[in-house]
Write a protein that holds these residues in place. Structure first.
Motif, PDB file in Angstrom:
ATOM      1  N   ILE A   1      -5.174 -12.816  -3.821  1.00 62.51           N
ATOM      2  CA  ILE A   1      -5.817 -13.208  -2.663  1.00 62.51           C
ATOM      3  C   ILE A   1      -5.582 -12.165  -1.739  1.00 62.51           C
ATOM      4  O   ILE A   1      -6.614 -11.715  -1.047  1.00 62.51           O
ATOM      5  N   MET A   2      -4.297 -11.999  -1.540  1.00 64.75           N
ATOM      6  CA  MET A   2      -3.911 -11.062  -0.354  1.00 64.75           C
ATOM      7  C   MET A   2      -4.443  -9.702  -0.752  1.00 64.75           C
ATOM      8  O   MET A   2      -4.787  -8.821   0.028  1.00 64.75           O
ATOM      9  N   LEU A   3      -4.185  -9.345  -1.882  1.00 64.01           N
ATOM     10  CA  LEU A   3      -4.432  -7.844  -2.516  1.00 64.01           C
ATOM     11  C   LEU A   3      -6.107  -7.861  -2.321  1.00 64.01           C
ATOM     12  O   LEU A   3      -6.537  -6.733  -2.342  1.00 64.01           O
ATOM     13  N   LEU A   4      -6.900  -8.846  -2.946  1.00 69.68           N
ATOM     14  CA  LEU A   4      -8.230  -8.823  -2.801  1.00 69.68           C
ATOM     15  C   LEU A   4      -8.787  -8.578  -1.446  1.00 69.68           C
ATOM     16  O   LEU A   4      -9.889  -8.011  -1.087  1.00 69.68           O
ATOM     17  N   GLY A   5      -8.117  -8.785  -0.345  1.00 71.28           N
ATOM     18  CA  GLY A   5      -8.400  -8.600   0.862  1.00 71.28           C
ATOM     19  C   GLY A   5      -7.954  -7.496   1.525  1.00 71.28           C
ATOM     20  O   GLY A   5      -8.371  -6.974   2.719  1.00 71.28           O
ATOM     21  N   MET A   6      -7.349  -6.590   0.765  1.00 73.42           N
ATOM     22  CA  MET A   6      -6.943  -5.447   1.213  1.00 73.42           C
ATOM     23  C   MET A   6      -7.827  -4.211   0.462  1.00 73.42           C
ATOM     24  O   MET A   6      -7.950  -4.140  -0.583  1.00 73.42           O
ATOM     25  N   SER A   7      -8.202  -3.151   1.431  1.00 68.92           N
ATOM     26  CA  SER A   7      -9.083  -2.229   0.734  1.00 68.92           C
ATOM     27  C   SER A   7      -8.503  -0.863   0.820  1.00 68.92           C
ATOM     28  O   SER A   7      -9.039   0.114  -0.056  1.00 68.92           O
ATOM     29  N   LYS A   8      -7.379  -0.801   1.315  1.00 71.48           N
ATOM     30  CA  LYS A   8      -6.829   0.657   1.368  1.00 71.48           C
ATOM     31  C   LYS A   8      -5.508   0.725   0.405  1.00 71.48           C
ATOM     32  O   LYS A   8      -4.470  -0.323   0.410  1.00 71.48           O
ATOM     33  N   ALA A   9      -5.590   1.646  -0.366  1.00 74.79           N
ATOM     34  CA  ALA A   9      -4.612   2.041  -1.450  1.00 74.79           C
ATOM     35  C   ALA A   9      -3.165   1.732  -0.712  1.00 74.79           C
ATOM     36  O   ALA A   9      -2.298   1.335  -1.290  1.00 74.79           O
ATOM     37  N   GLU A  10      -3.138   2.643   0.425  1.00 73.57           N
ATOM     38  CA  GLU A  10      -1.861   2.562   1.142  1.00 73.57           C
ATOM     39  C   GLU A  10      -1.300   1.267   1.527  1.00 73.57           C
ATOM     40  O   GLU A  10      -0.012   1.178   1.483  1.00 73.57           O
ATOM     41  N   SER A  11      -2.331   0.405   2.033  1.00 68.74           N
ATOM     42  CA  SER A  11      -1.442  -0.898   2.512  1.00 68.74           C
ATOM     43  C   SER A  11      -1.026  -1.649   1.202  1.00 68.74           C
ATOM     44  O   SER A  11      -0.147  -2.476   1.529  1.00 68.74           O
ATOM     45  N   ILE A  12      -1.978  -1.632   0.287  1.00 67.28           N
ATOM     46  CA  ILE A  12      -1.536  -2.473  -1.148  1.00 67.28           C
ATOM     47  C   ILE A  12      -0.173  -1.934  -1.496  1.00 67.28           C
ATOM     48  O   ILE A  12       0.845  -2.680  -1.801  1.00 67.28           O
ATOM     49  N   THR A  13      -0.004  -0.536  -1.613  1.00 75.11           N
ATOM     50  CA  THR A  13       1.285   0.115  -2.103  1.00 75.11           C
ATOM     51  C   THR A  13       2.432  -0.467  -0.774  1.00 75.11           C
ATOM     52  O   THR A  13       3.598  -0.889  -1.413  1.00 75.11           O
ATOM     53  N   GLN A  14       2.205  -0.381   0.248  1.00 80.06           N
ATOM     54  CA  GLN A  14       3.183  -0.771   1.200  1.00 80.06           C
ATOM     55  C   GLN A  14       3.532  -2.273   1.412  1.00 80.06           C
ATOM     56  O   GLN A  14       4.578  -2.729   1.386  1.00 80.06           O
ATOM     57  N   PHE A  15       2.574  -2.924   1.070  1.00 74.82           N
ATOM     58  CA  PHE A  15       2.777  -4.472   0.899  1.00 74.82           C
ATOM     59  C   PHE A  15       3.547  -4.900  -0.358  1.00 74.82           C
ATOM     60  O   PHE A  15       4.582  -5.466  -0.400  1.00 74.82           O
ATOM     61  N   LEU A  16       3.175  -4.161  -1.429  1.00 79.04           N
ATOM     62  CA  LEU A  16       4.321  -4.440  -2.717  1.00 79.04           C
ATOM     63  C   LEU A  16       5.377  -3.893  -2.786  1.00 79.04           C
ATOM     64  O   LEU A  16       6.314  -4.394  -3.375  1.00 79.04           O
ATOM     65  N   GLU A  17       5.632  -2.675  -2.192  1.00 84.93           N
ATOM     66  CA  GLU A  17       6.852  -2.241  -1.823  1.00 84.93           C
ATOM     67  C   GLU A  17       7.937  -3.108  -0.894  1.00 84.93           C
ATOM     68  O   GLU A  17       9.163  -3.084  -1.227  1.00 84.93           O
ATOM     69  N   ASN A  18       7.253  -3.812   0.077  1.00 84.24           N
ATOM     70  CA  ASN A  18       8.095  -4.793   0.764  1.00 84.24           C
ATOM     71  C   ASN A  18       7.889  -6.124   0.429  1.00 84.24           C
ATOM     72  O   ASN A  18       7.466  -6.977   1.485  1.00 84.24           O
ATOM     73  N   MET A  19       7.589  -6.391  -0.651  1.00 87.39           N
ATOM     74  CA  MET A  19       7.101  -7.831  -1.208  1.00 87.39           C
ATOM     75  C   MET A  19       7.870  -8.926  -0.553  1.00 87.39           C
ATOM     76  O   MET A  19       9.087  -8.793  -0.337  1.00 87.39           O
ATOM     77  N   PRO A  20       7.352  -9.949  -0.112  1.00 89.63           N
ATOM     78  CA  PRO A  20       8.030 -11.308   0.406  1.00 89.63           C
ATOM     79  C   PRO A  20       9.031 -11.672  -0.574  1.00 89.63           C
ATOM     80  O   PRO A  20       8.809 -11.485  -1.909  1.00 89.63           O
ATOM     81  N   GLN A  21      10.130 -12.326  -0.166  1.00 87.53           N
ATOM     82  CA  GLN A  21      11.258 -12.359  -1.222  1.00 87.53           C
ATOM     83  C   GLN A  21      11.247 -14.086  -1.543  1.00 87.53           C
ATOM     84  O   GLN A  21      12.068 -14.538  -2.038  1.00 87.53           O
TER      85      GLN A  21
END
Lengths: 294, 67, 67
Positions: A249-269
């Motif tokens: 759901i969160m990823l579908l709400g993001m449209s920039k590749a950079e934000s997606i990468t950044q979110f996944l790199e700092n994924m919630p624990q």
């Protein structure tokens, strides 16, 4: 985090470490009483079930060949391993590659480099290769799990060696494989990731070269490494996919590749244990429940 | 039973060999680093005896910083 | 036959051990020499940076000759 109730239901089975967990522990204890140990059976066991934490390090040492199958040799072989560790450590101290305050991971890296004949000259040790960063991440996670430094070093060394020898060739194909399985599980999410150009920018280094070290907390990471050490690198693909599915759901709400990468790199624990359980389910679903070593 | 013993012996031998091979690698690195040190030392000796250090103190320092 | 094999295996292990020990002795000699080299190099660096070399050239040479 948005949860898909159906997928959640599947993993509740795993999260309750009740009767099943006890049975598994017993059957592992029976396997560990074998002398010599049946390495093949231990592999199959770790492919199918999570290892009880009490026996994890011991089983890893056997699977990675640090401990031989014969119980009678364990003392002698560990004495050799211990001496080898201290021989390298001492030489590096004398040559001033390391000193008393050097961080453990740096010590482990220099030791590993010496043993693989890749130790740079003392005069240019400031330069680090990208693969050294991968080594640091794996070494840090392993040392936190194991604590004992001799065991840690041997596990890191054999883990990294096994990983590059056994899976080095399949590593470049894992992103394609992820794309394939994602197309089967959730083509909408895949299309979204593709349309914003994120598929080529996913944190593959963190997922596939660092094997999720520094991405998942230790308790979840261990369960992924159980599968890796016992012979499957495909599990990495399914953990990556489950991360994508869990944050759909969160990823579908993001449209920039950079934000997606950044979110996944700092994924919630949070919920990482559930993510790993579901990833293992998916892996069994697509690749079959292993009866023999893969 | 014999096979079992053979496998046990070969595992022990492998561990012993790995310990030996590592020692050999240590020796090689030591030799490499040692020759590096010797050449550094020689350079310094040369500088000293040529009196370069006393004449060009700043130059001497720069060399030092590089080593 | 098993006894035969056992004795063979233990000989092999002993041989591997002795090879290791020899190599370790080599390492120890090299390590000692290395520490020696480092302390010489440090002495020189110290002399240079303190400027002692330029003032007491003869003394500097004597130190060199002693090492």
């Amino acid at each position: 985090m948005a949860e898909d109730p159906q997928r959640n239901f599947r993993s509740i089975y795993y999260e309750k470490v009740g009767f099943r967990g006890v049975e598994e522990k017993k059957s592992l204890e029976i396997l560990l009483k074998d002398d010599p140990l049946d390495v093949e059976k231990l592999c199959t066991f770790s492919q199918r079930f999570p290892l009880p934490s009490l026996y994890r390090i011991h089983v890893w040492k056997v699977l990675l060949g640090i401990l031989p199958p014969h119980a009678e040799s364990h003392l002698l072989v560990m004495k050799y391993r211990d001496e080898q560790y201290h021989d390298v450590l001492h030489a590096l101290q004398v040559m001033r590659y390391i000193h008393e305050d050097s961080p453990k991971v740096e010590i482990f890296l220099r030791m590993y480099q010496l043993e693989t004949e890749k130790l740079p000259r003392q005069t240019d040790i400031t330069h680090l290769e990208p693969e050294d960063e991968d080594f640091f991440a794996i070494a840090k996670a392993m040392y936190e799990m194991v604590k004992n430094e001799v065991d840690s070093y041997w596990l890191i060394k054999c883990f990294v060696n096994q990983f590059s020898h056994k899976y080095g060739d399949s590593l470049p194909h894992l992103p394609k494989s992820l794309e394939y399985y994602l197309s089967l599980e959730d083509s909408r999410l895949l299309n979204h990731l593709k349309s914003c150009g994120a598929m080529s920018k996913l944190p593959y280094g963190l997922w596939f070269r660092k094997c999720f070290a520094g991405c998942l907390p230790d308790s979840s990471l261990q369960r992924v490494w159980d599968k890796l050490i016992s012979g499957s690198c495909k599990i990495l693909v399914f953990v990556a996919m489950e991360i994508l599915l869990s944050y759909k759901i969160m990823l579908l709400g993001m449209s920039k590749a950079e934000s997606i990468t950044q979110f996944l790199e700092n994924m919630p624990q949070e919920n990482t244990d559930a993510i790993v359980s579901k990833a293992v389910d998916l892996w069994h679903k697509h690749c079959g429940t292993p009866m023999h070593t893969i | 039973y014999l096979e079992d013993f053979k496998s046990q012996a070969s595992h022990q031998l492998l561990a012993a060999q790995s310990r030996y091979i590592t020692q050999k690698q240590i020796t090689q690195v030591l030799e490499r680093e040692m020759s590096e040190l010797y050449s550094q030392l020689e350079k310094k000796n040369l500088l000293q005896s040529a009196g370069v250090v006393s004449d060009k103190r700043a130059g001497g320092r720069a060399t030092e910083a590089n080593t």
